[in-house]
Design an enzyme around this catalytic site. Structure first.
Site, PDB file in Angstrom:
ATOM      1  N   ARG A  47      21.814 132.226  49.454  1.00 24.11           N
ATOM      2  CA  ARG A  47      21.232 131.301  48.762  1.00 24.11           C
ATOM      3  C   ARG A  47      21.450 129.797  49.237  1.00 24.11           C
ATOM      4  NH1 ARG A  47      23.866 128.392  44.667  1.00 24.11           N
ATOM      5  NH2 ARG A  47      25.512 130.104  44.445  1.00 24.11           N
ATOM      6  N   TYR A 101      -2.856 117.648  41.264  1.00 20.94           N
ATOM      7  CA  TYR A 101      -2.938 119.343  41.015  1.00 20.94           C
ATOM      8  C   TYR A 101      -2.413 119.541  39.737  1.00 20.94           C
ATOM      9  CZ  TYR A 101      -0.641 123.754  41.492  1.00 20.94           C
ATOM     10  OH  TYR A 101      -0.432 125.079  41.290  1.00 20.94           O
ATOM     11  N   ASP A 174       1.248 115.043  48.611  1.00 14.85           N
ATOM     12  CA  ASP A 174       0.932 116.082  48.568  1.00 14.85           C
ATOM     13  C   ASP A 174       0.022 116.420  49.901  1.00 14.85           C
ATOM     14  OD1 ASP A 174       0.007 118.740  48.131  1.00 14.85           O
ATOM     15  OD2 ASP A 174       0.350 118.757  45.995  1.00 14.85           O
ATOM     16  N   LYS A 199      -0.556 128.162  50.432  1.00 17.13           N
ATOM     17  CA  LYS A 199      -1.832 127.990  50.440  1.00 17.13           C
ATOM     18  C   LYS A 199      -2.360 128.047  52.021  1.00 17.13           C
ATOM     19  CE  LYS A 199      -2.310 126.805  46.373  1.00 17.13           C
ATOM     20  NZ  LYS A 199      -0.677 126.511  45.661  1.00 17.13           N
TER      21      LYS A 199
END
Length: 377
Positions: A47, A101, A174, A199
Site C-alpha cells: 500500500r 468529464y 485533465d 484510457k
C-alpha cells in the site's frame, strides 16, 4: 531522451536478478526487513510502495517532464484526491469548466465533496468569463479539461494559467484526451496534470488506473502522496504492469488515432445527415488556432450532432456494426455513445450528440460503418 524513447525506457531497467528485459510483476504485499530493521530499496508494504508502481510513476513523470507522479486505483480516485489535497489555508473555492468529464459531475452531485467545496463552473473558452469568475471571490483551484468531454471544447491553457497566477490559485488540467504525447500542460505552467491511465496511456481497455503528475514540490503534492498511502486507493501491481506495457506503444497508437479521427471528422463534416462536428483538427473549430498552438496533434476523440434529435442519434448508435456502442475512450476499438441518455438529468450534452473515440481500425471501414448507420435515419 525524446518522447518515444522515454515511453519505452523511462522507469525501467533490466532485472538485475534474471536479466529480464521486461519488468517483472511484483505481487508481494509485504517485504522482509534487514537485520537492523530497515527495508531493502525502501519497500515495506505494498500500500505504501511497490516496484511496479514506482516504475510507472517514474515513467509518467518523465513523459510529462514533471517533478513527481502519484498513481491511484482509478481516474476518479485521482480526481477526488486532487480536490481533497487542496490545502486548508487556501480558499476552498474551485472553478471548473462547464463541459467536464461526467464522472466529475457525478462526484460533485452524489458525494460530500460537492458539499464541502464551493464549486463554480464557467465556460473556459470565454477568458473574460473565467477572469470575472476568478476575481469575483478568492479562488484556491482552477480545473481545466482540454479537449473537453464530450463537446471537445479547447481551453487556452497559458491564458488561464496567467489568470490563476494573479489570483494565487493552483491549476489542474485533465490531460486524458490529449495525453502527454500531444500536450504538455506542465511546460505551459499548469501545476498538476491528471490522467485516467485507463484510457489512452493504457490503451487497450483492460486496466483501471489514475495518475497525477506535479510540476513542483508543493504542499498539495505532499498531501496527494499522504492521501495515497493513508486512504489506500492504490493501483494493483498488475494494473501498473499493464500500464507500463501499454505506454510503450502510446506514440505509435496516437498517430493512428489522430489520423483516423481527422479523416472521420472531415467525412462527417460533409455528410448530409450531420448537423455539426466537434473536432479541434477541423479549421472551422472555434478554437482550432489555440489547439494548433498548444497541441502537437488533435487527438482521437470527437463528437458530432445528428440532424434531428435524440431518436435519430440513438438510431445511429444502435445501427453501427464495427464501432462498439460502449462507455470509455482511448482503446484500440472505436467506441460510440449517446452521452445525454447516459448522463440523464446531469447532462450538458445536446440530445442529438454522439461521442466517438476513434480507434486504430482501418479508417475506410469506420467511415463506411458510420455512413450506413447515418443512412438508416
Amino acid at each position: 531522451m525524446r518522447f518515444e524513447t522515454k515511453a519505452v525506457h523511462a522507469g525501467r531497467q533490466v532485472d538485475p536478478v534474471t536479466g529480464a528485459v521486461t519488468t517483472p510483476i511484483h505481487l508481494s504485499t509485504t517485504y522482509e526487513r534487514a537485520e537492523d530493521g530497515s527495508y531493502t530499496d525502501g519497500f515495506m508494504y505494498s500500500r505504501g510502495d511497490n516496484p511496479n508502481r514506482r516504475s510507472l510513476e517514474a515513467c509518467l513523470t518523465e513523459l510529462e517532464n514533471g517533478y513527481d507522479c502519484v498513481t491511484y486505483a482509478s481516474g476518479m480516485a485521482a480526481i477526488a484526491s486532487l480536490i481533497e489535497a487542496l490545502p486548508p489555508e487556501k480558499s476552498q473555492r474551485i472553478v471548473m469548466a462547464d463541459d467536464m468529464y461526467f464522472g466529475v459531475r457525478t462526484l460533485l452531485a452524489e458525494t460530500d465533496i460537492g458539499r464541502r467545496y464551493d464549486i463554480v463552473t464557467v465556460d473556459m473558452t470565454d477568458l473574460d468569463a473565467v477572469r470575472e469568475t476568478v476575481e469575483n471571490a478568492d479562488t484556491g483551484l482552477i480545473w481545466m479539461e482540454t479537449p473537453s468531454n464530450p463537446q471537445i471544447k479547447i481551453t487556452d491553457i497559458e491564458a488561464v494559467v496567467e489568470i490563476a497566477a494573479e489570483a494565487g490559485a493552483y491549476t489542474v488540467i485533465d490531460n486524458t484526451a490529449a495525453t502527454p504525447m500531444l500536450q504538455n500542460p506542465l511546460a505551459l505552467g499548469v501545476d498538476f496534470s491528471l490522467h485516467s491511465v485507463t484510457k489512452y496511456i493504457g490503451g487497450h481497455s483492460d486496466l483501471l488506473l489514475g495518475a497525477v503528475v506535479a510540476k513542483d514540490d508543493t504542499q498539495m503534492l505532499n498531501n496527494l502522496r499522504n492521501w495515497q498511502h493513508a486512504k489506500g486507493a492504490v493501483p494493483s501491481s498488475f494494473d501498473c504492469w499493464l500500464a507500463l506495457r501499454g505506454v510503450q506503444s502510446l506514440s505509435a497508437r496516437m498517430r493512428v488515432h489522430c489520423a483516423n479521427a481527422k479523416e472521420i471528422a472531415e467525412f462527417l463534416k460533409q455528410h448530409d445527415k450531420v448537423e455539426a462536428v466537434h473536432y479541434p483538427g477541423l479549421p472551422g473549430h472555434p478554437a482550432h488556432d489555440i489547439a494548433k498552438r498548444q497541441m502537437s496533434d488533435f487527438g482521437g476523440l470527437l463528437s458530432f450532432q445528428v440532424k434531428g434529435g435524440e431518436k435519430e442519434a440513438l438510431k445511429v448508435a444502435n445501427t453501427v456494426e464495427i464501432l462498439t456502442q460502449a462507455t470509455s475512450l482511448g482503446g484500440t476499438h472505436s467506441y460510440i455513445e449517446h452521452r445525454a441518455s447516459v448522463e440523464k438529468e446531469l447532462t450538458r450534452a445536446p440530445e442529438n450528440l454522439l461521442r466517438v473515440s476513434v480507434g486504430i481500425e482501418n479508417v475506410d471501414d469506420l467511415k463506411e460503418d458510420l455512413d450506413q448507420a447515418l443512412a438508416s435515419i
